[in-house]
Design a protein around this motif. Structure first.
Motif, PDB file in Angstrom:
ATOM      1  N   HIS A   1       1.864   2.438   4.355  1.00  0.00           N
ATOM      2  CA  HIS A   1       1.776   1.135   3.690  1.00  0.00           C
ATOM      3  C   HIS A   1       2.948   0.809   2.774  1.00  0.00           C
ATOM      4  O   HIS A   1       3.220  -0.363   2.537  1.00  0.00           O
ATOM      5  CB  HIS A   1       0.464   1.032   2.923  1.00  0.00           C
ATOM      6  N   GLY A   2       3.598   1.801   2.210  1.00  0.00           N
ATOM      7  CA  GLY A   2       4.723   1.451   1.321  1.00  0.00           C
ATOM      8  C   GLY A   2       5.022   2.546   0.330  1.00  0.00           C
ATOM      9  O   GLY A   2       5.832   3.437   0.588  1.00  0.00           O
ATOM     10  N   THR A   3       4.324   2.518  -0.807  1.00  0.00           N
ATOM     11  CA  THR A   3       4.635   3.496  -1.846  1.00  0.00           C
ATOM     12  C   THR A   3       4.296   4.924  -1.410  1.00  0.00           C
ATOM     13  O   THR A   3       4.811   5.873  -1.991  1.00  0.00           O
ATOM     14  CB  THR A   3       3.874   3.149  -3.144  1.00  0.00           C
TER      15      THR A   3
ATOM     16  N   GLY B   1      -5.858  -2.414  -4.227  1.00  0.00           N
ATOM     17  CA  GLY B   1      -4.519  -2.340  -3.613  1.00  0.00           C
ATOM     18  C   GLY B   1      -4.511  -2.818  -2.173  1.00  0.00           C
ATOM     19  O   GLY B   1      -5.543  -2.800  -1.494  1.00  0.00           O
ATOM     20  N   GLY B   2      -3.332  -3.211  -1.729  1.00  0.00           N
ATOM     21  CA  GLY B   2      -3.189  -3.798  -0.401  1.00  0.00           C
ATOM     22  C   GLY B   2      -3.667  -2.913   0.734  1.00  0.00           C
ATOM     23  O   GLY B   2      -4.279  -3.397   1.700  1.00  0.00           O
ATOM     24  N   SER B   3      -3.413  -1.591   0.652  1.00  0.00           N
ATOM     25  CA  SER B   3      -3.765  -0.728   1.789  1.00  0.00           C
ATOM     26  C   SER B   3      -5.281  -0.681   1.991  1.00  0.00           C
ATOM     27  O   SER B   3      -5.759  -0.685   3.133  1.00  0.00           O
ATOM     28  CB  SER B   3      -3.206   0.682   1.599  1.00  0.00           C
ATOM     29  N   GLY B   4      -6.031  -0.669   0.894  1.00  0.00           N
ATOM     30  CA  GLY B   4      -7.494  -0.654   0.989  1.00  0.00           C
ATOM     31  C   GLY B   4      -8.032  -1.969   1.528  1.00  0.00           C
ATOM     32  O   GLY B   4      -9.005  -1.999   2.292  1.00  0.00           O
TER      33      GLY B   4
ATOM     34  N   PRO C   1       2.578  -5.529  11.506  1.00  0.00           N
ATOM     35  CA  PRO C   1       2.550  -6.165  10.183  1.00  0.00           C
ATOM     36  C   PRO C   1       1.136  -6.397   9.695  1.00  0.00           C
ATOM     37  O   PRO C   1       0.175  -6.398  10.478  1.00  0.00           O
ATOM     38  CB  PRO C   1       3.264  -7.503  10.415  1.00  0.00           C
ATOM     39  N   ASN C   2       1.011  -6.608   8.395  1.00  0.00           N
ATOM     40  CA  ASN C   2      -0.293  -6.960   7.824  1.00  0.00           C
ATOM     41  C   ASN C   2      -0.707  -8.351   8.299  1.00  0.00           C
ATOM     42  O   ASN C   2       0.083  -9.062   8.924  1.00  0.00           O
ATOM     43  CB  ASN C   2      -0.230  -6.894   6.307  1.00  0.00           C
ATOM     44  N   PHE C   3      -1.918  -8.720   7.986  1.00  0.00           N
ATOM     45  CA  PHE C   3      -2.471  -9.949   8.556  1.00  0.00           C
ATOM     46  C   PHE C   3      -3.306 -10.677   7.512  1.00  0.00           C
ATOM     47  O   PHE C   3      -3.588 -10.154   6.433  1.00  0.00           O
ATOM     48  CB  PHE C   3      -3.341  -9.600   9.771  1.00  0.00           C
TER      49      PHE C   3
ATOM     50  N   GLU D   1      10.191  -4.494  -7.666  1.00  0.00           N
ATOM     51  CA  GLU D   1      11.351  -3.605  -7.464  1.00  0.00           C
ATOM     52  C   GLU D   1      11.547  -3.403  -5.956  1.00  0.00           C
ATOM     53  O   GLU D   1      12.648  -3.421  -5.441  1.00  0.00           O
ATOM     54  CB  GLU D   1      11.000  -2.256  -8.119  1.00  0.00           C
ATOM     55  N   THR D   2      10.436  -3.186  -5.282  1.00  0.00           N
ATOM     56  CA  THR D   2      10.445  -3.092  -3.820  1.00  0.00           C
ATOM     57  C   THR D   2       9.043  -3.459  -3.333  1.00  0.00           C
ATOM     58  O   THR D   2       8.060  -3.273  -4.052  1.00  0.00           O
ATOM     59  CB  THR D   2      10.846  -1.675  -3.323  1.00  0.00           C
ATOM     60  N   GLU D   3       8.977  -3.993  -2.134  1.00  0.00           N
ATOM     61  CA  GLU D   3       7.678  -4.414  -1.595  1.00  0.00           C
ATOM     62  C   GLU D   3       7.767  -4.211  -0.089  1.00  0.00           C
ATOM     63  O   GLU D   3       8.525  -4.913   0.588  1.00  0.00           O
ATOM     64  CB  GLU D   3       7.462  -5.883  -1.957  1.00  0.00           C
ATOM     65  N   SER D   4       7.030  -3.244   0.430  1.00  0.00           N
ATOM     66  CA  SER D   4       7.196  -2.934   1.854  1.00  0.00           C
ATOM     67  C   SER D   4       6.702  -4.068   2.740  1.00  0.00           C
ATOM     68  O   SER D   4       7.233  -4.307   3.818  1.00  0.00           O
ATOM     69  CB  SER D   4       6.456  -1.658   2.208  1.00  0.00           C
TER      70      SER D   4
ATOM     71  N   VAL E   1       6.508  -0.783 -10.554  1.00  0.00           N
ATOM     72  CA  VAL E   1       7.197  -1.305  -9.363  1.00  0.00           C
ATOM     73  C   VAL E   1       7.027  -2.831  -9.232  1.00  0.00           C
ATOM     74  O   VAL E   1       7.842  -3.513  -8.608  1.00  0.00           O
ATOM     75  CB  VAL E   1       6.714  -0.554  -8.079  1.00  0.00           C
ATOM     76  N   LYS E   2       5.990  -3.388  -9.857  1.00  0.00           N
ATOM     77  CA  LYS E   2       5.720  -4.832  -9.743  1.00  0.00           C
ATOM     78  C   LYS E   2       6.522  -5.668 -10.736  1.00  0.00           C
ATOM     79  O   LYS E   2       6.553  -6.894 -10.634  1.00  0.00           O
ATOM     80  CB  LYS E   2       4.218  -5.111  -9.945  1.00  0.00           C
ATOM     81  N   ARG E   3       7.109  -5.035 -11.747  1.00  0.00           N
ATOM     82  CA  ARG E   3       7.949  -5.729 -12.738  1.00  0.00           C
ATOM     83  C   ARG E   3       7.225  -6.953 -13.341  1.00  0.00           C
ATOM     84  O   ARG E   3       7.756  -8.071 -13.320  1.00  0.00           O
ATOM     85  CB  ARG E   3       9.290  -6.117 -12.108  1.00  0.00           C
TER      86      ARG E   3
ATOM     87  N   HIS F   1      -5.381   5.095   6.293  1.00  0.00           N
ATOM     88  CA  HIS F   1      -4.468   4.142   5.657  1.00  0.00           C
ATOM     89  C   HIS F   1      -3.906   4.785   4.401  1.00  0.00           C
ATOM     90  O   HIS F   1      -4.667   5.215   3.534  1.00  0.00           O
ATOM     91  CB  HIS F   1      -5.215   2.859   5.282  1.00  0.00           C
ATOM     92  N   TYR F   2      -2.581   4.838   4.318  1.00  0.00           N
ATOM     93  CA  TYR F   2      -1.837   5.429   3.206  1.00  0.00           C
ATOM     94  C   TYR F   2      -1.772   6.946   3.435  1.00  0.00           C
ATOM     95  O   TYR F   2      -2.798   7.626   3.526  1.00  0.00           O
ATOM     96  CB  TYR F   2      -2.505   5.117   1.859  1.00  0.00           C
ATOM     97  N   ALA F   3      -0.556   7.455   3.529  1.00  0.00           N
ATOM     98  CA  ALA F   3      -0.371   8.861   3.940  1.00  0.00           C
ATOM     99  C   ALA F   3      -0.891   9.868   2.918  1.00  0.00           C
ATOM    100  O   ALA F   3      -1.358  10.945   3.281  1.00  0.00           O
ATOM    101  CB  ALA F   3       1.109   9.109   4.213  1.00  0.00           C
TER     102      ALA F   3
HETATM  103  O1  GMT Z   1       1.750  -1.695  -4.340  1.00  0.00           O
HETATM  104  C1  GMT Z   1       0.636  -2.106  -4.039  1.00  0.00           C
HETATM  105  O2  GMT Z   1       0.290  -3.283  -4.133  1.00  0.00           O
HETATM  106  C2  GMT Z   1      -0.367  -1.144  -3.541  1.00  0.00           C
HETATM  107  C3  GMT Z   1       0.014  -0.627  -2.206  1.00  0.00           C
HETATM  108  C4  GMT Z   1      -1.213  -0.129  -1.537  1.00  0.00           C
HETATM  109  O3  GMT Z   1      -1.074   0.744  -0.716  1.00  0.00           O
HETATM  110  O4  GMT Z   1      -2.323  -0.510  -1.787  1.00  0.00           O
HETATM  111  O5  GMT Z   1       0.677  -1.687  -1.507  1.00  0.00           O
HETATM  112  C5  GMT Z   1       1.497  -1.352  -0.434  1.00  0.00           C
HETATM  113  O6  GMT Z   1       0.734  -1.666   0.731  1.00  0.00           O
HETATM  114  C6  GMT Z   1       0.422  -3.051   0.906  1.00  0.00           C
HETATM  115  C7  GMT Z   1      -0.453  -3.196   2.148  1.00  0.00           C
HETATM  116  O7  GMT Z   1       0.199  -2.776   3.299  1.00  0.00           O
HETATM  117  C8  GMT Z   1       1.728  -3.850   1.023  1.00  0.00           C
HETATM  118  O8  GMT Z   1       1.429  -5.226   1.197  1.00  0.00           O
HETATM  119  C9  GMT Z   1       2.539  -3.667  -0.276  1.00  0.00           C
HETATM  120  O9  GMT Z   1       3.792  -4.324  -0.099  1.00  0.00           O
HETATM  121  C10 GMT Z   1       2.790  -2.177  -0.514  1.00  0.00           C
HETATM  122  N1  GMT Z   1       3.391  -2.026  -1.849  1.00  0.00           N
HETATM  123  C11 GMT Z   1       4.669  -1.684  -2.034  1.00  0.00           C
HETATM  124  O10 GMT Z   1       5.445  -1.459  -1.124  1.00  0.00           O
HETATM  125  C12 GMT Z   1       5.112  -1.619  -3.453  1.00  0.00           C
END
Ligand code: GMT
Length: 365
Positions: free
Chosen positions: A121-123, A13-16, A173-175, A272-275, A202-204, A91-93
């Motif tokens: 990070h988002g979700t 996942g993105g946060s890791g 922002p991410n990089f 559906e949504t993407e932070s 959420v990724k549809r 990273h990630y609450a």
């Molecule tokens: O949804 C994912 O891909 C996983 C999630 C995560 O925490 O690993 O992604 C969230 O954090 C990413 C890194 O900051 C963001 O790029 C993604 O947009 C975000 N996902 C969502 O908001 C659905």
């Protein structure tokens, strides 16, 4: 050298990924201690300033749910004490911020004051965090963090809407680390369409297949689906029922996305949504235009009609039309590809790293 603790998910996942790349990039000036239940997938622990501390979770027949938060809290306390950490960056609450603020309280009993930086990070906010079963604990953890960052303005706004926040949230922002200083030359007879995700609802991902179904009717093309998750099987079933099996490759989880993005003509992310949309940024850094949705912070990354298209969630017809038109119009494609690459440059790690370092310096000088 100061010692930083980084708590993150070790998965794809993105946060890791952000946590691993950030910690690694800062390891030239800090000793960075990763705390996770597995070694993070993109982490190179051969670096002498990078350490990995595994969280061991006890099991016992009484526990229907293993006490991960307790084990994580305890690991944070132990690592802070043993390695004399100066700061913790989570990273990630969920549950990382919550475990860290509890560890912070426990450490106070030994007169150790450790600052906690929480990156949302988002979700962790938009899907899971606001759920009433966890919201008050997450609210508490955010408010008790020493500094809070969010990966987009939209995520900051969502956090302020869903929670009762009593402190400032800084948007960082991410990089991306650029792999090439020019856009790769693509001359595919068969156009390559790519999607990367964790295959969660959420990724549809089914929308990806429906859009590709329309594209391949008009254009000689192939779809590459990277990742794995809950909707993997229904995605494969849909591909089969649409008669697309020979045109769709399910690659599964892989670290080797650069080679695929070098060949990719178009990236689809109909979430559906993407932070933020880190995978979209990775694609753009190879000059790949992105078709996504106008939901969440991704609209700041993918500029509609410039570096790609941001369509309504679920509007398969519109996404298909835009994809076909873009691939068929060579001039439009060239411009969008260049814009995608140029936009990605703003998120070059060189520009973003100092922002995080500035946050660290507020606490550790
Ligand atoms: O949804 C994912 O891909 C996983 C999630 C995560 O925490 O690993 O992604 C969230 O954090 C990413 C890194 O900051 C963001 O790029 C993604 O947009 C975000 N996902 C969502 O908001 C659905």
């Amino acid at each position: 050298m100061k010692n930083i603790g980084v708590v993150c998910y070790p998965t794809f996942g993105g946060s890791g990924i952000v946590a691993s790349e950030l910690g690694s990039a800062l390891s030239y000036k800090y000793k960075v201690h990763f705390i996770a239940y597995k070694k993070p997938v993109r982490l190179n622990t051969l670096n002498k300033n990078i350490f990995y501390h595994k969280v061991y979770v006890p099991t016992y027949p009484l526990f229907e749910y293993p006490p991960y938060e307790l084990a994580l809290t305890t690991t944070i306390v132990e690592v802070v004490k043993k390695y004399k950490l100066d700061l913790i960056h989570v990273h990630y609450a969920i549950p990382h911020a919550y475990a860290a603020v509890n560890a912070q309280q426990i450490l106070l009993e030994s007169d150790i004051k450790i600052p906690i930086i929480t990156t949302l990070h988002g979700t962790d906010i938009t899907l899971v965090g606001k759920n009433p079963y966890v919201a008050s604990a997450i609210n508490y953890a955010i408010n008790h963090s020493s500094l809070v960052t969010a990966v987009s303005e939209s995520l900051k706004a969502d956090t302020l809407t869903y929670f009762n926040i009593n402190q400032d949230i800084q948007v960082i922002p991410n990089f991306i680390e650029f792999k090439s200083d020019k856009i790769p030359i693509r001359n595919n007879q068969e156009k390559i369409i790519t999607h990367i995700s964790n295959f969660r609802p959420v990724k549809r991902v089914l929308d990806v297949i429906h859009v590709f179904y329309n594209i391949q009717k008009k254009i000689n093309s192939r779809l590459i689906m990277i990742g794995d998750g809950p909707d993997f099987q229904i995605a494969q079933e849909l591909v089969y029922s649409k008669g697309l099996s020979e045109l769709v490759d399910f690659v599964g989880k892989t670290n080797k996305i650069d080679g695929i993005l070098t060949k990719t003509d178009l990236f689809l992310l109909p979430s559906e949504t993407e932070s933020f949309g880190l995978v979209a940024l990775e694609a753009m850094s190879f000059g790949v235009p992105v078709i996504t949705t106008c939901s969440g912070g991704i609209v700041d990354l993918v500029i509609n009609q410039k570096s790609g298209y941001t369509c309504q969630v679920g509007d398969i017809k519109d996404m298909s039309k835009k994809a076909i038109n873009l691939i068929q119009d060579l001039n439009l494609y060239k411009n969008m590809s260049q814009e995608a690459y140029n936009s990605a440059k703003k998120y070059d790690i060189k520009n973003i790293l100092p922002l995080y370092d500035c946050c660290y310096k507020k606490f550790i000088g």
